[in-house]
Design an enzyme around this catalytic site. Structure first.
Site, PDB file in Angstrom:
ATOM      1  N   SER A  48     -91.573   0.024 -17.590  1.00  0.00           N
ATOM      2  CA  SER A  48     -90.522  -0.924 -17.978  1.00  0.00           C
ATOM      3  C   SER A  48     -89.799  -1.343 -16.711  1.00  0.00           C
ATOM      4  O   SER A  48     -89.836  -0.637 -15.698  1.00  0.00           O
ATOM      5  CB  SER A  48     -89.543  -0.234 -18.941  1.00  0.00           C
ATOM      6  OG  SER A  48     -88.356  -0.988 -19.108  1.00  0.00           O
TER       7      SER A  48
ATOM      8  N   TYR B 285     -83.963   7.052 -20.390  1.00  0.00           N
ATOM      9  CA  TYR B 285     -85.015   6.039 -20.476  1.00  0.00           C
ATOM     10  C   TYR B 285     -85.413   5.577 -19.079  1.00  0.00           C
ATOM     11  O   TYR B 285     -86.603   5.525 -18.741  1.00  0.00           O
ATOM     12  CB  TYR B 285     -84.533   4.857 -21.320  1.00  0.00           C
ATOM     13  CG  TYR B 285     -85.601   3.827 -21.603  1.00  0.00           C
ATOM     14  CD1 TYR B 285     -86.616   4.091 -22.521  1.00  0.00           C
ATOM     15  CD2 TYR B 285     -85.595   2.587 -20.977  1.00  0.00           C
ATOM     16  CE1 TYR B 285     -87.598   3.147 -22.796  1.00  0.00           C
ATOM     17  CE2 TYR B 285     -86.567   1.642 -21.236  1.00  0.00           C
ATOM     18  CZ  TYR B 285     -87.568   1.917 -22.153  1.00  0.00           C
ATOM     19  OH  TYR B 285     -88.538   0.980 -22.416  1.00  0.00           O
TER      20      TYR B 285
END
Length: 268
Positions: free
Chosen positions: A139, A152
């Site tokens: 990501s 995350y």
């Protein structure tokens, strides 16, 4: 590009399923792997209409024995695999002080160790073939440092670092590596998201809706990267700009840019 054999974890929905559709349309043999048996069985028919050789296999990326069994089955049925996509992932949002250690363990087990397990399960097969391609879906969170997403960000940064290391380690085996770092786009990531931030569901939905790219667009960019043997895949223009600024600007200038954009998104 010649048709290949591709296996995709988290392949029954979201980006994984979009990639499966794009690959099947191109004539590739596609195997989607997912722990959601009901969803996998519901969507495999649409893939088989595009490519009759498409398969759905149930597996959980938190169990390496599941993934080793998938590799064994594909070796028997397809006599090998060309592309392994480690796509399965989850999200956790919240400040470090508000995030429990159990949530850290949960996201590490899936986002990082799930990728590690996928690589370890298929590497013996790829090394025996002396060819193949590993695609790890990270990501932009793995390249940037947006606040309130420490767990995350950390897991996705680890996937980027793992991928960079694998590229160095696997050159002699003729195995290519690609790491995919998209920004927000419409997907089902929010379905399993854990958050300690009030109203995060609505904020995430707004961020996803604002994306100029959809899952199919990201999937097509991954296919191009496989064809070109490209390492970094950063599909979103704004994400690429932010990454370049982080790399080349003094830290304080980059942080100023980042926080201005966060405030702008909060107001929109």
């Amino acid at each position: 590009m010649q048709p290949q054999r591709i296996v995709i974890t988290g392949g029954a929905s979201g980006l994984g399923f979009a990639l499966a559709q794009v690959a099947a349309k191109a004539g590739w043999k596609v195997c989607i792997v997912d722990r959601d048996t009901e969803r996998g069985e519901a969507v495999i028919g649409s893939l088989q209409r595009l490519q009759p050789a498409s398969l759905f296999l149930t597996a959980d990326v938190t169990r390496i024995s599941d993934l080793e069994e998938v590799a064994k089955q594909l070796d028997a049925q397809w006599q090998g695999v060309d592309v392994v996509v480690n796509n399965a992932g989850v999200a956790q949002v919240g400040k470090l002080s508000d995030t429990t250690l159990s949530d850290w363990q949960w996201i590490i087990d899936i986002n990082l160790l799930g990728v590690v397990r996928g690589c370890k399960a298929f590497l013996p097969l790829l090394q025996r073939q002396q060819k193949g391609h590993i695609v790890n879906v990270a990501s932009m969170a793995g390249l940037l440092d947006v606040p309130n997403m420490s767990s995350y960000n950390a897991t996705k940064a680890a996937v980027v670092s793992l991928s960079e290391t694998l590229q160095n380690e696997l050159t002699a085996d003729n195995i290519q590596v690609t790491v995919v770092c998209p920004s927000f786009f419409r997907t089902n990531l929010g379905d399993s998201m854990r958050s300690t931030v009030d109203g995060m569901d609505k904020k995430l939905d707004k961020l996803m809706a604002s994306s100029k790219l959809n899952a199919s667009d990201i999937a097509k960019s991954i296919m191009r990267s496989i064809e070109r043997k490209q390492f970094y895949t950063l599909p979103h223009k704004q994400g690429r700009i932010a990454w370049y600024l982080k790399r080349f600007l003094p830290r304080n200038w980059y942080r100023s840019f980042l926080h201005k954009n966060i405030k702008k998104n909060d107001k929109s």
